[in-house]
Design a protein around this motif. Structure first.
Motif, PDB file in Angstrom:
ATOM      1  N   ALA A  94      -6.546  -0.420  11.395  1.00 41.30           N
ATOM      2  CA  ALA A  94      -6.352   0.569  12.457  1.00 41.30           C
ATOM      3  C   ALA A  94      -4.985   1.236  12.363  1.00 41.30           C
ATOM      4  CB  ALA A  94      -6.524  -0.098  13.817  1.00 41.30           C
ATOM      5  N   ILE A  95      -3.933   0.427  12.242  1.00 46.88           N
ATOM      6  CA  ILE A  95      -2.576   0.978  12.295  1.00 46.88           C
ATOM      7  C   ILE A  95      -2.203   1.677  10.990  1.00 46.88           C
ATOM      8  CG2 ILE A  95      -0.126   0.400  12.526  1.00 46.88           C
ATOM      9  CD1 ILE A  95      -0.995  -1.891  14.397  1.00 46.88           C
ATOM     10  N   ALA A  96      -2.357   0.969   9.859  1.00 43.12           N
ATOM     11  CA  ALA A  96      -1.983   1.575   8.575  1.00 43.12           C
ATOM     12  C   ALA A  96      -2.932   2.699   8.183  1.00 43.12           C
ATOM     13  CB  ALA A  96      -1.946   0.509   7.475  1.00 43.12           C
ATOM     14  N   GLY A  97      -4.161   2.634   8.688  1.00 44.36           N
ATOM     15  CA  GLY A  97      -5.132   3.681   8.377  1.00 44.36           C
ATOM     16  C   GLY A  97      -5.082   4.863   9.327  1.00 44.36           C
ATOM     17  N   GLY A  98      -4.158   4.851  10.275  1.00 47.45           N
ATOM     18  CA  GLY A  98      -4.006   5.974  11.201  1.00 47.45           C
ATOM     19  C   GLY A  98      -5.104   6.076  12.238  1.00 47.45           C
ATOM     20  N   ARG A  99      -5.783   4.956  12.544  1.00 43.37           N
ATOM     21  CA  ARG A  99      -6.879   4.998  13.510  1.00 43.37           C
ATOM     22  C   ARG A  99      -6.606   4.148  14.748  1.00 43.37           C
ATOM     23  NH1 ARG A  99     -11.910   3.408   9.881  1.00 43.37           N
ATOM     24  NH2 ARG A  99     -10.315   2.237   8.751  1.00 43.37           N
ATOM     25  N   ALA A 100      -5.351   3.763  14.952  1.00 45.31           N
ATOM     26  CA  ALA A 100      -5.012   2.944  16.111  1.00 45.31           C
ATOM     27  C   ALA A 100      -5.163   3.759  17.395  1.00 45.31           C
ATOM     28  CB  ALA A 100      -3.584   2.424  15.980  1.00 45.31           C
ATOM     29  N   SER A 101      -5.633   3.083  18.436  1.00 42.39           N
ATOM     30  CA  SER A 101      -5.803   3.730  19.740  1.00 42.39           C
ATOM     31  C   SER A 101      -5.515   2.714  20.828  1.00 42.39           C
ATOM     32  CB  SER A 101      -7.235   4.269  19.906  1.00 42.39           C
ATOM     33  OG  SER A 101      -8.162   3.192  19.948  1.00 42.39           O
ATOM     34  N   ARG A 102      -5.248   3.204  22.030  1.00 41.39           N
ATOM     35  CA  ARG A 102      -4.995   2.295  23.143  1.00 41.39           C
ATOM     36  C   ARG A 102      -6.237   1.462  23.455  1.00 41.39           C
ATOM     37  NH1 ARG A 102      -2.613   5.949  27.864  1.00 41.39           N
ATOM     38  NH2 ARG A 102      -4.374   7.234  27.193  1.00 41.39           N
ATOM     39  N   ARG A 103      -7.406   2.071  23.358  1.00 45.64           N
ATOM     40  CA  ARG A 103      -8.640   1.325  23.611  1.00 45.64           C
ATOM     41  C   ARG A 103      -8.813   0.198  22.593  1.00 45.64           C
ATOM     42  NH1 ARG A 103     -14.200   4.571  23.400  1.00 45.64           N
ATOM     43  NH2 ARG A 103     -13.511   4.772  21.240  1.00 45.64           N
ATOM     44  N   GLY A 104      -8.566   0.515  21.318  1.00 51.91           N
ATOM     45  CA  GLY A 104      -8.678  -0.500  20.285  1.00 51.91           C
ATOM     46  C   GLY A 104      -7.647  -1.599  20.453  1.00 51.91           C
ATOM     47  N   TYR A 105      -6.449  -1.228  20.884  1.00 48.95           N
ATOM     48  CA  TYR A 105      -5.390  -2.210  21.091  1.00 48.95           C
ATOM     49  C   TYR A 105      -5.779  -3.199  22.188  1.00 48.95           C
ATOM     50  CZ  TYR A 105      -0.816  -4.126  22.341  1.00 48.95           C
ATOM     51  OH  TYR A 105       0.221  -4.973  22.625  1.00 48.95           O
ATOM     52  N   VAL A 106      -6.314  -2.683  23.291  1.00 51.99           N
ATOM     53  CA  VAL A 106      -6.735  -3.553  24.388  1.00 51.99           C
ATOM     54  C   VAL A 106      -7.898  -4.435  23.953  1.00 51.99           C
ATOM     55  CG1 VAL A 106      -7.758  -3.597  26.705  1.00 51.99           C
ATOM     56  CG2 VAL A 106      -5.886  -2.007  26.184  1.00 51.99           C
ATOM     57  N   LEU A 107      -8.855  -3.858  23.236  1.00 53.37           N
ATOM     58  CA  LEU A 107     -10.001  -4.631  22.750  1.00 53.37           C
ATOM     59  C   LEU A 107      -9.539  -5.754  21.827  1.00 53.37           C
ATOM     60  CD1 LEU A 107     -13.042  -5.105  22.331  1.00 53.37           C
ATOM     61  CD2 LEU A 107     -12.950  -3.423  20.463  1.00 53.37           C
ATOM     62  N   ASP A 108      -8.640  -5.440  20.917  1.00 53.64           N
ATOM     63  CA  ASP A 108      -8.146  -6.449  19.975  1.00 53.64           C
ATOM     64  C   ASP A 108      -7.422  -7.574  20.709  1.00 53.64           C
ATOM     65  OD1 ASP A 108      -7.571  -7.313  17.168  1.00 53.64           O
ATOM     66  OD2 ASP A 108      -5.502  -6.999  17.826  1.00 53.64           O
ATOM     67  N   SER A 109      -6.622  -7.221  21.715  1.00 50.73           N
ATOM     68  CA  SER A 109      -5.900  -8.232  22.484  1.00 50.73           C
ATOM     69  C   SER A 109      -6.870  -9.140  23.242  1.00 50.73           C
ATOM     70  CB  SER A 109      -4.942  -7.557  23.473  1.00 50.73           C
ATOM     71  OG  SER A 109      -3.950  -6.819  22.792  1.00 50.73           O
ATOM     72  N   ALA A 110      -7.915  -8.550  23.813  1.00 51.95           N
ATOM     73  CA  ALA A 110      -8.904  -9.342  24.540  1.00 51.95           C
ATOM     74  C   ALA A 110      -9.641 -10.289  23.604  1.00 51.95           C
ATOM     75  CB  ALA A 110      -9.894  -8.418  25.244  1.00 51.95           C
ATOM     76  N   VAL A 111     -10.005  -9.805  22.425  1.00 52.27           N
ATOM     77  CA  VAL A 111     -10.707 -10.643  21.456  1.00 52.27           C
ATOM     78  C   VAL A 111      -9.795 -11.759  20.950  1.00 52.27           C
ATOM     79  CG1 VAL A 111     -11.753 -10.671  19.150  1.00 52.27           C
ATOM     80  CG2 VAL A 111     -12.378  -8.892  20.790  1.00 52.27           C
ATOM     81  N   ASP A 112      -8.508 -11.471  20.797  1.00 45.06           N
ATOM     82  CA  ASP A 112      -7.562 -12.521  20.404  1.00 45.06           C
ATOM     83  C   ASP A 112      -7.601 -13.685  21.385  1.00 45.06           C
ATOM     84  OD1 ASP A 112      -6.745 -11.085  18.222  1.00 45.06           O
ATOM     85  OD2 ASP A 112      -4.806 -10.488  19.059  1.00 45.06           O
ATOM     86  N   ARG A 113      -7.627 -13.362  22.674  1.00 46.59           N
ATOM     87  CA  ARG A 113      -7.651 -14.429  23.678  1.00 46.59           C
ATOM     88  C   ARG A 113      -8.966 -15.209  23.612  1.00 46.59           C
ATOM     89  NH1 ARG A 113      -3.753 -11.907  23.381  1.00 46.59           N
ATOM     90  NH2 ARG A 113      -3.554 -13.569  21.831  1.00 46.59           N
ATOM     91  N   LEU A 114     -10.069 -14.517  23.340  1.00 45.98           N
ATOM     92  CA  LEU A 114     -11.357 -15.214  23.231  1.00 45.98           C
ATOM     93  C   LEU A 114     -11.387 -16.118  22.001  1.00 45.98           C
ATOM     94  CD1 LEU A 114     -13.827 -12.343  24.213  1.00 45.98           C
ATOM     95  CD2 LEU A 114     -13.146 -14.318  25.594  1.00 45.98           C
ATOM     96  N   THR A 115     -10.804 -15.673  20.907  1.00 45.61           N
ATOM     97  CA  THR A 115     -10.774 -16.536  19.716  1.00 45.61           C
ATOM     98  C   THR A 115      -9.928 -17.782  19.975  1.00 45.61           C
ATOM     99  OG1 THR A 115      -8.905 -15.330  18.738  1.00 45.61           O
ATOM    100  CG2 THR A 115     -11.112 -14.620  18.110  1.00 45.61           C
ATOM    101  N   GLU A 116      -8.879 -17.633  20.791  1.00 41.55           N
ATOM    102  CA  GLU A 116      -8.058 -18.799  21.099  1.00 41.55           C
ATOM    103  C   GLU A 116      -8.791 -19.781  22.007  1.00 41.55           C
ATOM    104  OE1 GLU A 116      -4.670 -16.610  22.345  1.00 41.55           O
ATOM    105  OE2 GLU A 116      -3.849 -16.487  20.308  1.00 41.55           O
ATOM    106  N   VAL A 117      -9.703 -19.274  22.835  1.00 40.10           N
ATOM    107  CA  VAL A 117     -10.592 -20.163  23.584  1.00 40.10           C
ATOM    108  C   VAL A 117     -11.453 -20.962  22.606  1.00 40.10           C
ATOM    109  CG1 VAL A 117     -12.573 -20.261  25.143  1.00 40.10           C
ATOM    110  CG2 VAL A 117     -10.662 -18.753  25.670  1.00 40.10           C
ATOM    111  N   ALA A 118     -11.948 -20.277  21.565  1.00 44.57           N
ATOM    112  CA  ALA A 118     -12.763 -20.956  20.551  1.00 44.57           C
ATOM    113  C   ALA A 118     -11.945 -22.008  19.807  1.00 44.57           C
ATOM    114  CB  ALA A 118     -13.331 -19.934  19.567  1.00 44.57           C
ATOM    115  N   TYR A 119     -10.672 -21.713  19.519  1.00 45.20           N
ATOM    116  CA  TYR A 119      -9.823 -22.687  18.830  1.00 45.20           C
ATOM    117  C   TYR A 119      -9.625 -23.939  19.697  1.00 45.20           C
ATOM    118  CZ  TYR A 119      -8.481 -18.709  15.834  1.00 45.20           C
ATOM    119  OH  TYR A 119      -8.481 -17.638  14.974  1.00 45.20           O
ATOM    120  N   ALA A 120      -9.364 -23.722  20.990  1.00 45.70           N
ATOM    121  CA  ALA A 120      -9.195 -24.862  21.894  1.00 45.70           C
ATOM    122  C   ALA A 120     -10.491 -25.664  21.995  1.00 45.70           C
ATOM    123  CB  ALA A 120      -8.763 -24.370  23.282  1.00 45.70           C
TER     124      ALA A 120
END
Length: 220
Positions: A94-120
């Motif tokens: 997203a970032i290096a390819g010039g396709r980063a967006s606020r929506r994508g940033y929020v989505l990625d952050s939310a998914v990060d938290r869900l993956t950490e639930v899976a790790y726990a």
């Protein structure tokens, strides 16, 4: 399609999307992002959102082999590592390819938290006490919560890199589960998993304290 950013340009852009945090300040984060950038370049046409979704599925898939125990724990550790790599890959695309967006940033952050639930959950399924797995998961969430709230409070630079950043969390879970699988024949898997979760929680406390002190100064 915009030109793909060089590694240094990617680091600068990544910093802008992460509250001014400089990834060059940590060898672990710098190396992790370098790997993601290297892998992303030949995959520049791939959808970052698709990679984000696959990363979440892979993280959730680690819980099954973690619960199976024994040698399956090695597979659980590998899946955790792959999910972490996919998480960095989607950001690089997203970032290096010039396709980063606020929506994508929020989505990625939310998914990060869900993956950490899976790790726990994987730690708990592999034999860590429930309270310790919950504590580990909470301390994965807490630093990013602090940064988000500080950003909402008007802090432009939301803290330098601490000892408990995303790459460290992924590495801790992956190596702990994989190591537990290696020693499972000796009957020590539960001990390794519990010790790994405890060390992770300790690093989470240290990292949160570091970040809290930095943000306290920034907030005045």
């Amino acid at each position: 399609m915009p030109p793909f950013l060089t590694r240094e340009e990617y680091f600068t852009a990544w910093s802008q999307w992460h509250g001014g945090t400089d990834p060059r300040a940590s060898a672990v984060v710098r190396g992790w992002l370098t790997i993601a950038h290297t892998l992303a370049r030949p995959l520049a046409g791939l959808s970052p959102t698709l990679v984000t979704a696959v990363g979440l599925v892979v993280a959730a898939a680690a819980v099954g082999p973690a619960a199976a125990g024994g040698g399956w724990l090695v597979l659980a550790g590998v899946l955790v590592g792959v999910s972490g790599l996919l998480d960095s890959l989607d950001g690089a695309l997203a970032i290096a390819g010039g396709r980063a967006s606020r929506r994508g940033y929020v989505l990625d952050s939310a998914v990060d938290r869900l993956t950490e639930v899976a790790y726990a959950a994987a730690f708990w399924a592999a034999g860590a006490p429930g309270w310790l797995a919950v504590l580990f998961g909470a301390l994965c969430w807490f630093p990013d919560y602090l940064r988000a709230r500080a950003g909402q409070a008007g802090v432009d630079e939301t803290g330098a890199i601490s000892v408990w950043e995303r790459p460290t969390r992924v590495a801790m879970v992956g190596m702990t589960l994989g190591g537990a699988g290696v020693v499972s024949a000796l009957g020590a898997a539960d001990l390794v998993v519990t010790a790994g979760a405890a060390v992770g929680a300790l690093l989470g406390v240290v990292g949160s304290t570091q970040l809290g002190l930095q943000l306290r100064r920034a907030l005045g």
